[in-house]
Design an enzyme around this catalytic site. Structure first.
Site, PDB file in Angstrom:
ATOM      1  N   LYS A  21      -4.093   2.294   9.445  1.00  0.00           N
ATOM      2  CA  LYS A  21      -3.185   1.330   8.821  1.00  0.00           C
ATOM      3  C   LYS A  21      -2.200   1.938   7.845  1.00  0.00           C
ATOM      4  O   LYS A  21      -2.516   2.867   7.106  1.00  0.00           O
ATOM      5  CB  LYS A  21      -4.009   0.273   8.074  1.00  0.00           C
ATOM      6  CG  LYS A  21      -4.813  -0.610   9.004  1.00  0.00           C
ATOM      7  CD  LYS A  21      -3.971  -1.682   9.635  1.00  0.00           C
ATOM      8  CE  LYS A  21      -4.153  -2.968   8.857  1.00  0.00           C
ATOM      9  NZ  LYS A  21      -3.370  -4.042   9.435  1.00  0.00           N
ATOM     10  N   GLU A  62       5.247  -7.539   1.237  1.00  0.00           N
ATOM     11  CA  GLU A  62       4.517  -8.814   1.278  1.00  0.00           C
ATOM     12  C   GLU A  62       4.484  -9.468  -0.111  1.00  0.00           C
ATOM     13  O   GLU A  62       4.626 -10.678  -0.250  1.00  0.00           O
ATOM     14  CB  GLU A  62       3.082  -8.582   1.761  1.00  0.00           C
ATOM     15  CG  GLU A  62       3.005  -8.073   3.181  1.00  0.00           C
ATOM     16  CD  GLU A  62       1.585  -7.670   3.545  1.00  0.00           C
ATOM     17  OE1 GLU A  62       1.253  -6.482   3.393  1.00  0.00           O
ATOM     18  OE2 GLU A  62       0.816  -8.550   3.951  1.00  0.00           O
TER      19      GLU A  62
END
Ligand code: ARG
Length: 459
Positions: A284, A291
């Site tokens: 990841k 965000e």
């Protein structure tokens, strides 16, 4: 015991919970520099007008500077019993210089004092926000310059629509953030009048000089109506409205960065500096900053709604409700500044992937409109008919599992026998973007002209 500032008519002190709900010192200590600047201007004016004597004014001036250095140095002891920054500063001044401190509050009230302090703070914040927006615009211009002619898909409904350039897309945000700058500048201009000297609500009988204090504090003029001066917070709401709109723009850009950095899109690679990993999934690279910026609109709009709701229905003039203005303004301002700084870093550091952008632009029949336009231009078809013919060609390509430029001339002629070899000239994404030369369109030359215009405007 009763309050030293206003306790004359009270025998007993407040309940502890009364003190807790009443105090604003926990957050309005941030107004200390503005409060002291306002008091210095007021004291100098009182002396110039002969309302206090010059010796007292000098004691006050020196004392206020000592208080400021204590606050800046972290040695100042804030007291909840003294409610707010205004009374904390004045009480300390009294300890330092004695009697002359009591003369400072002549011809003024905490009501005009707090209105002045907050205006000064919000005014500074407009300037800080402007500088942060300018830095973000410069980062976007850098991206636009790098990829003025990189072709990418333009979307409507997040469905491939027509090819655009990376530069054009970046420049769309330059326009938005430039309007945000204008909104903060407009708010600043409109708020730049001084409430100081409006006193509690009715003005004062002392022969004060409000022009002088307005000028000393960098205001354009004193506010003309004392009731208005102490009772409106529209200036804070304008700041919050501009902040909300700016946060909305940041949120949209964030959303695009989240989508673009996903494995499914791969339009951009975020730098290590602006990504985080997962503690369980080793592959990841998460766009957490984007965000979080996407989410900040929640609290910034929340602050805007909260203050508007506090203000609606308040009778003139001051009401203690208005003390609830400051935390909203501070929280929104802090989070907007943080978001702008993070977005500037992310944009400056991200690496667009031109090959992936181009491949995405070339799929999804993105040049269908170019084909329809060609049918109009070359064959004289009415646009509605050209649209229909193109739709049939798209269906044919879909059947064959290919893109429009991969259809053969025979495929084309089977749908409309007037089509010639020339049609292939308009089906590439490069030709498509190059053809959008009308003002405001995505042609690389247009984009470069816009970049030059903004570079020039920012000098
Ligand atoms: N702490 C107060 C506020 O933030 C200052 C003004 C208080 N004025 C008053 N009349 N109680 O609004």
């Amino acid at each position: 015991s009763s309050n030293a500032m206003w306790g004359g008519r009270f025998a007993a002190g407040p309940d502890a919970i009364m003190e807790a709900i009443n105090a604003s010192i926990g957050y309005d200590r941030r107004l200390a520099p503005q409060d002291i600047e306002g008091s210095r201007a007021h004291a100098a004016m009182l002396a110039a007008q002969g309302i206090i004597d010059a010796k007292d004014a000098e004691e006050i001036r020196k004392g206020l500077l000592t208080v400021l250095s204590e606050i800046e140095g972290g040695t100042f002891e804030f007291s909840t019993a003294l409610e707010d920054i205004h009374m904390n500063v004045e009480a300390r001044l009294k300890q330092l210089i004695g009697e002359p401190a009591g003369r400072l509050h002549t011809g003024r009230s905490r009501n005009d004092q707090v209105a002045t302090d907050l205006r000064l703070w919000v005014r500074d914040q407009c300037d800080a926000t402007d500088a942060a927006l300018k830095a973000l615009i410069e980062a976007l211009l850098g991206q636009a310059e790098a990829g003025a002619d990189w072709v990418m898909p333009g979307f409507t409904h997040l469905q491939t629509a027509q090819p655009v350039t990376w530069g054009h897309h970046m420049m769309a945000y330059v326009e938005m953030f430039a309007r945000d700058r204008a909104r903060f500048a407009n708010a600043r201009k409109l708020m730049n009048e001084s409430p100081l000297g409006a006193a509690a609500l009715a003005g004062t009988s002392f022969p004060i000089d409000r022009e002088a204090t307005a000028q000393a504090l960098g205001f354009d003029r004193p506010m003309a109506n004392s009731l208005d001066a102490v009772s409106d917070r529209d200036f804070a709401l304008e700041f919050l409205s501009a902040a909300t709109i700016c946060a909305m723009h940041l949120s949209r850009l964030s959303e695009e960065l989240v989508i673009w950095s996903s494995a499914q899109f791969r339009f951009v690679a975020m730098s290590d500096r602006w990504s985080t990993g997962s503690s369980i999934m080793p592959q990841k690279r998460n766009p957490d900053a984007a965000e979080l910026i996407r989410a900040k609109i929640g609290r910034i709009l929340g602050a805007n709604v909260a203050l508007l709701t506090v203000m609606k229905g308040l009778p003139l003039a001051y009401g203690k409700d208005m003390q609830e203005d400051k935390e909203q303004v501070f929280d929104a301002a802090d989070n907007l500044m943080l978001s702008l700084a993070a977005m500037t870093g992310m944009v400056a550091d991200m690496t667009a992937q031109p090959d992936n952008l181009r491949a995405a632009a070339a799929s999804g029949f993105s040049t269908a409109t170019d084909l329809a336009d060609w049918l109009v231009r070359a064959l004289g078809l009415p646009f509605r008919d050209a649209h229909h013919v193109t739709g049939s060609l798209v269906a044919r390509a879909e059947e064959k599992g290919c893109d429009l430029p991969d259809l053969t001339l025979d495929d084309m002629k089977a749908v409309h026998d007037g089509i010639t070899e020339d049609v292939f000239g308009v089906l590439t994404v490069e030709n498509s973007v190059a053809s959008r030369t009308a003002y405001g369109g995505t042609a690389p030359d247009n984009v470069r002209a816009q970049i030059a215009r903004w570079r020039d405007a920012l000098k």
